[in-house]
Design a protein around this motif. Structure first.
Motif, PDB file in Angstrom:
ATOM      1  N   ILE A 160      10.852  17.259 -23.788  1.00 20.42           N
ATOM      2  CA  ILE A 160      11.681  16.657 -22.744  1.00 20.42           C
ATOM      3  C   ILE A 160      11.021  16.779 -21.378  1.00 20.42           C
ATOM      4  O   ILE A 160      10.978  15.810 -20.602  1.00 20.42           O
ATOM      5  N   LEU A 161      10.483  17.944 -21.067  1.00 20.72           N
ATOM      6  CA  LEU A 161       9.887  18.161 -19.743  1.00 20.72           C
ATOM      7  C   LEU A 161       8.622  17.337 -19.554  1.00 20.72           C
ATOM      8  O   LEU A 161       8.341  16.867 -18.442  1.00 20.72           O
ATOM      9  N   MET A 162       7.864  17.126 -20.616  1.00 19.37           N
ATOM     10  CA  MET A 162       6.681  16.271 -20.516  1.00 19.37           C
ATOM     11  C   MET A 162       7.102  14.835 -20.216  1.00 19.37           C
ATOM     12  O   MET A 162       6.506  14.153 -19.380  1.00 19.37           O
ATOM     13  N   ARG A 163       8.141  14.368 -20.904  1.00 19.39           N
ATOM     14  CA  ARG A 163       8.631  13.015 -20.678  1.00 19.39           C
ATOM     15  C   ARG A 163       9.275  12.890 -19.305  1.00 19.39           C
ATOM     16  O   ARG A 163       9.147  11.863 -18.626  1.00 19.39           O
ATOM     17  N   TYR A 164       9.971  13.949 -18.888  1.00 15.62           N
ATOM     18  CA  TYR A 164      10.638  13.906 -17.583  1.00 15.62           C
ATOM     19  C   TYR A 164       9.606  13.840 -16.455  1.00 15.62           C
ATOM     20  O   TYR A 164       9.811  13.143 -15.455  1.00 15.62           O
ATOM     21  N   THR A 165       8.493  14.556 -16.613  1.00 12.48           N
ATOM     22  CA  THR A 165       7.422  14.483 -15.624  1.00 12.48           C
ATOM     23  C   THR A 165       6.894  13.057 -15.515  1.00 12.48           C
ATOM     24  O   THR A 165       6.660  12.541 -14.415  1.00 12.48           O
ATOM     25  N   GLN A 166       6.729  12.400 -16.659  1.00 13.60           N
ATOM     26  CA  GLN A 166       6.281  11.007 -16.665  1.00 13.60           C
ATOM     27  C   GLN A 166       7.283  10.120 -15.945  1.00 13.60           C
ATOM     28  O   GLN A 166       6.922   9.228 -15.170  1.00 13.60           O
ATOM     29  N   ALA A 167       8.575  10.359 -16.202  1.00 13.29           N
ATOM     30  CA  ALA A 167       9.623   9.560 -15.569  1.00 13.29           C
ATOM     31  C   ALA A 167       9.638   9.752 -14.058  1.00 13.29           C
ATOM     32  O   ALA A 167       9.845   8.798 -13.302  1.00 13.29           O
ATOM     33  N   LEU A 168       9.402  10.981 -13.602  1.00  9.80           N
ATOM     34  CA  LEU A 168       9.373  11.249 -12.168  1.00  9.80           C
ATOM     35  C   LEU A 168       8.234  10.504 -11.478  1.00  9.80           C
ATOM     36  O   LEU A 168       8.416   9.927 -10.406  1.00  9.80           O
ATOM     37  N   PHE A 169       7.066  10.512 -12.095  1.00 10.29           N
ATOM     38  CA  PHE A 169       5.939   9.802 -11.503  1.00 10.29           C
ATOM     39  C   PHE A 169       6.195   8.299 -11.475  1.00 10.29           C
ATOM     40  O   PHE A 169       5.797   7.606 -10.533  1.00 10.29           O
ATOM     41  N   ALA A 170       6.877   7.797 -12.507  1.00 11.20           N
ATOM     42  CA  ALA A 170       7.233   6.376 -12.529  1.00 11.20           C
ATOM     43  C   ALA A 170       8.200   6.058 -11.390  1.00 11.20           C
ATOM     44  O   ALA A 170       8.099   5.017 -10.731  1.00 11.20           O
ATOM     45  N   GLN A 171       9.154   6.964 -11.148  1.00  7.90           N
ATOM     46  CA  GLN A 171      10.114   6.775 -10.064  1.00  7.90           C
ATOM     47  C   GLN A 171       9.413   6.775  -8.707  1.00  7.90           C
ATOM     48  O   GLN A 171       9.697   5.928  -7.853  1.00  7.90           O
ATOM     49  N   MET A 172       8.481   7.691  -8.522  1.00  8.91           N
ATOM     50  CA  MET A 172       7.750   7.764  -7.259  1.00  8.91           C
ATOM     51  C   MET A 172       6.900   6.519  -7.037  1.00  8.91           C
ATOM     52  O   MET A 172       6.819   5.992  -5.917  1.00  8.91           O
ATOM     53  N   ALA A 173       6.285   6.037  -8.102  1.00  8.24           N
ATOM     54  CA  ALA A 173       5.460   4.832  -7.991  1.00  8.24           C
ATOM     55  C   ALA A 173       6.315   3.634  -7.610  1.00  8.24           C
ATOM     56  O   ALA A 173       5.935   2.820  -6.766  1.00  8.24           O
ATOM     57  N   GLN A 174       7.499   3.514  -8.221  1.00 12.95           N
ATOM     58  CA  GLN A 174       8.384   2.403  -7.924  1.00 12.95           C
ATOM     59  C   GLN A 174       8.911   2.485  -6.499  1.00 12.95           C
ATOM     60  O   GLN A 174       9.089   1.470  -5.822  1.00 12.95           O
ATOM     61  N   ASN A 175       9.157   3.711  -6.014  1.00 11.01           N
ATOM     62  CA  ASN A 175       9.583   3.886  -4.626  1.00 11.01           C
ATOM     63  C   ASN A 175       8.531   3.342  -3.673  1.00 11.01           C
ATOM     64  O   ASN A 175       8.841   2.709  -2.658  1.00 11.01           O
ATOM     65  N   SER A 176       7.276   3.606  -3.982  1.00 11.40           N
ATOM     66  CA  SER A 176       6.173   3.134  -3.137  1.00 11.40           C
ATOM     67  C   SER A 176       6.106   1.613  -3.134  1.00 11.40           C
ATOM     68  O   SER A 176       5.940   0.984  -2.085  1.00 11.40           O
ATOM     69  N   VAL A 177       6.268   1.022  -4.312  1.00  9.35           N
ATOM     70  CA  VAL A 177       6.235  -0.443  -4.431  1.00  9.35           C
ATOM     71  C   VAL A 177       7.396  -1.071  -3.665  1.00  9.35           C
ATOM     72  O   VAL A 177       7.221  -2.049  -2.931  1.00  9.35           O
ATOM     73  N   CYS A 178       8.587  -0.501  -3.824  1.00 10.38           N
ATOM     74  CA  CYS A 178       9.775  -1.052  -3.162  1.00 10.38           C
ATOM     75  C   CYS A 178       9.642  -0.987  -1.645  1.00 10.38           C
ATOM     76  O   CYS A 178      10.031  -1.911  -0.929  1.00 10.38           O
ATOM     77  N   GLY A 179       9.099   0.114  -1.144  1.00 12.21           N
ATOM     78  CA  GLY A 179       8.955   0.261   0.296  1.00 12.21           C
ATOM     79  C   GLY A 179       7.978  -0.728   0.901  1.00 12.21           C
ATOM     80  O   GLY A 179       8.074  -1.060   2.080  1.00 12.21           O
ATOM     81  N   ARG A 180       7.066  -1.225   0.090  1.00  7.10           N
ATOM     82  CA  ARG A 180       6.031  -2.120   0.601  1.00  7.10           C
ATOM     83  C   ARG A 180       6.360  -3.592   0.389  1.00  7.10           C
ATOM     84  O   ARG A 180       5.997  -4.442   1.205  1.00  7.10           O
ATOM     85  N   HIS A 181       7.045  -3.907  -0.699  1.00  4.00           N
ATOM     86  CA  HIS A 181       7.183  -5.311  -1.083  1.00  4.00           C
ATOM     87  C   HIS A 181       8.623  -5.859  -1.062  1.00  4.00           C
ATOM     88  O   HIS A 181       8.819  -7.040  -1.348  1.00  4.00           O
ATOM     89  N   TYR A 182       9.603  -5.012  -0.768  1.00  3.58           N
ATOM     90  CA  TYR A 182      10.981  -5.489  -0.801  1.00  3.58           C
ATOM     91  C   TYR A 182      11.636  -5.343   0.570  1.00  3.58           C
ATOM     92  O   TYR A 182      11.268  -4.472   1.363  1.00  3.58           O
ATOM     93  N   SER A 183      12.636  -6.185   0.817  1.00  3.77           N
ATOM     94  CA  SER A 183      13.325  -6.182   2.102  1.00  3.77           C
ATOM     95  C   SER A 183      14.138  -4.902   2.256  1.00  3.77           C
ATOM     96  O   SER A 183      14.449  -4.207   1.279  1.00  3.77           O
ATOM     97  N   ILE A 184      14.525  -4.612   3.484  1.00  3.55           N
ATOM     98  CA  ILE A 184      15.281  -3.390   3.748  1.00  3.55           C
ATOM     99  C   ILE A 184      16.647  -3.436   3.082  1.00  3.55           C
ATOM    100  O   ILE A 184      17.135  -2.415   2.576  1.00  3.55           O
ATOM    101  N   ASP A 185      17.281  -4.612   3.025  1.00  3.24           N
ATOM    102  CA  ASP A 185      18.580  -4.671   2.366  1.00  3.24           C
ATOM    103  C   ASP A 185      18.448  -4.456   0.855  1.00  3.24           C
ATOM    104  O   ASP A 185      19.354  -3.921   0.216  1.00  3.24           O
ATOM    105  N   GLN A 186      17.317  -4.858   0.266  1.00  3.40           N
ATOM    106  CA  GLN A 186      17.082  -4.574  -1.152  1.00  3.40           C
ATOM    107  C   GLN A 186      16.837  -3.080  -1.365  1.00  3.40           C
ATOM    108  O   GLN A 186      17.330  -2.490  -2.327  1.00  3.40           O
ATOM    109  N   GLN A 187      16.080  -2.476  -0.445  1.00  2.00           N
ATOM    110  CA  GLN A 187      15.840  -1.033  -0.531  1.00  2.00           C
ATOM    111  C   GLN A 187      17.144  -0.253  -0.365  1.00  2.00           C
ATOM    112  O   GLN A 187      17.380   0.739  -1.065  1.00  2.00           O
TER     113      GLN A 187
END
Length: 275
Positions: A160-187
């Protein structure tokens, strides 16, 4: 004991104002939440990771778990700190922040009942970010040394912890993408959905100043974005209180900024969490 969270209160903190400095709390005293030996096992079910563990693995952790209350705005640990304890939230919601040299902060992740705070402790690493309580609630506190011992045993917890670590990195990556490519109201839409998912309610008390700090944008931009969402009938914003009126509409407005992140996060964890 029956833990419920009826209200979430958020107010801007001077340490989170752009240009300010984040308070450094190296020692935080928590008030242990009342619990009984009989109720402890039932209460662990409120955290998804603990709930997914086989009885023998949970039995190893139970004597070491301490149910604590996490007040709003408490710093559990700061970036780069050596982790002595980890936390399994039940009703609390905690943001993972990246703090710049000038004191500005940006949110890089969020954790609630689905996860664990301090995952890097199992690898002997220091904290990946500053953990700040955004929504007051309860969590299980566990010594990092005990988690490392349980992890080394292998079994379900390790998976579970190995998978959760993967999920956290995926969440962080998506946060970076959203901050760069999506409008503030979408964020903003995604930010609200992320909290409401973990609170299981349609209402949250939060200031525009806090949202601006978490998203790394100007307060005026948040005011404009909130006004747009309200005009479209997706939320109601009044006196620091945001109520979600149309969840489906809010998800559609957030678009991939929310949908892809949630699907990936859920998919990564679903198999590991299955008992």
């Amino acid at each position: 004991m029956n833990i419920t969270q009826t209200q979430v209160s958020m107010t801007a903190h001077p340490s989170l104002i752009p240009g300010g400095t984040l308070h450094r709390r190296y020692s935080v005293d928590y008030a242990p939440a009342a619990a009984t030996d009989v109720g402890l096992l039932d209460e662990t079910m409120q955290n998804d990771i603990l709930a997914a563990l086989p009885e023998d693995e949970l039995a190893f952790l139970l004597p070491h778990l301490e149910l604590v209350h996490l007040p709003f705005d408490k710093e559990l640990y700061e970036y780069g700190a050596k982790l002595s304890h980890v936390y399994f939230p039940t009703t609390a919601v905690v943001a993972l922040l990246y703090v710049l040299a000038d004191g500005d902060v940006t949110e890089i992740g969020v954790t609630g009942h689905e996860g664990l705070l301090g995952i890097s402790a199992v690898m002997g690493e220091r904290a990946l970010g500053t953990a700040m309580v955004q929504c007051a609630g309860d969590a299980y506190k566990l010594k990092a040394s005990v988690l490392k011992e349980a992890y080394a045993r292998g079994g379900k917890l390790q998976q579970i912890l190995m998978r959760y670590t993967q999920a956290l990195f995926a969440q962080m990556a998506q946060n970076s993408v959203c901050g760069r490519h999506y409008s503030i109201d979408q964020q903003l839409s995604r930010w609200l959905l992320d909290r409401l998912d973990r609170l299981h309610c349609n209402e949250i008390k939060v200031t525009q100043e806090m949202i601006a700090n978490m998203l790394g944008v100007r307060r005026e931009s948040v005011t404009e974005a909130a006004g747009k969402l309200q005009h479209e009938g997706l939320i109601q914003y009044k006196r620091g209180n945001i109520t979600m009126l149309d969840r489906e509409g809010l998800e559609m407005h957030a678009g991939e900024c929310y949908r892809v992140s949630k699907q990936e996060f859920d998919q990564i964890l679903s198999t590991a969490m299955a008992r």
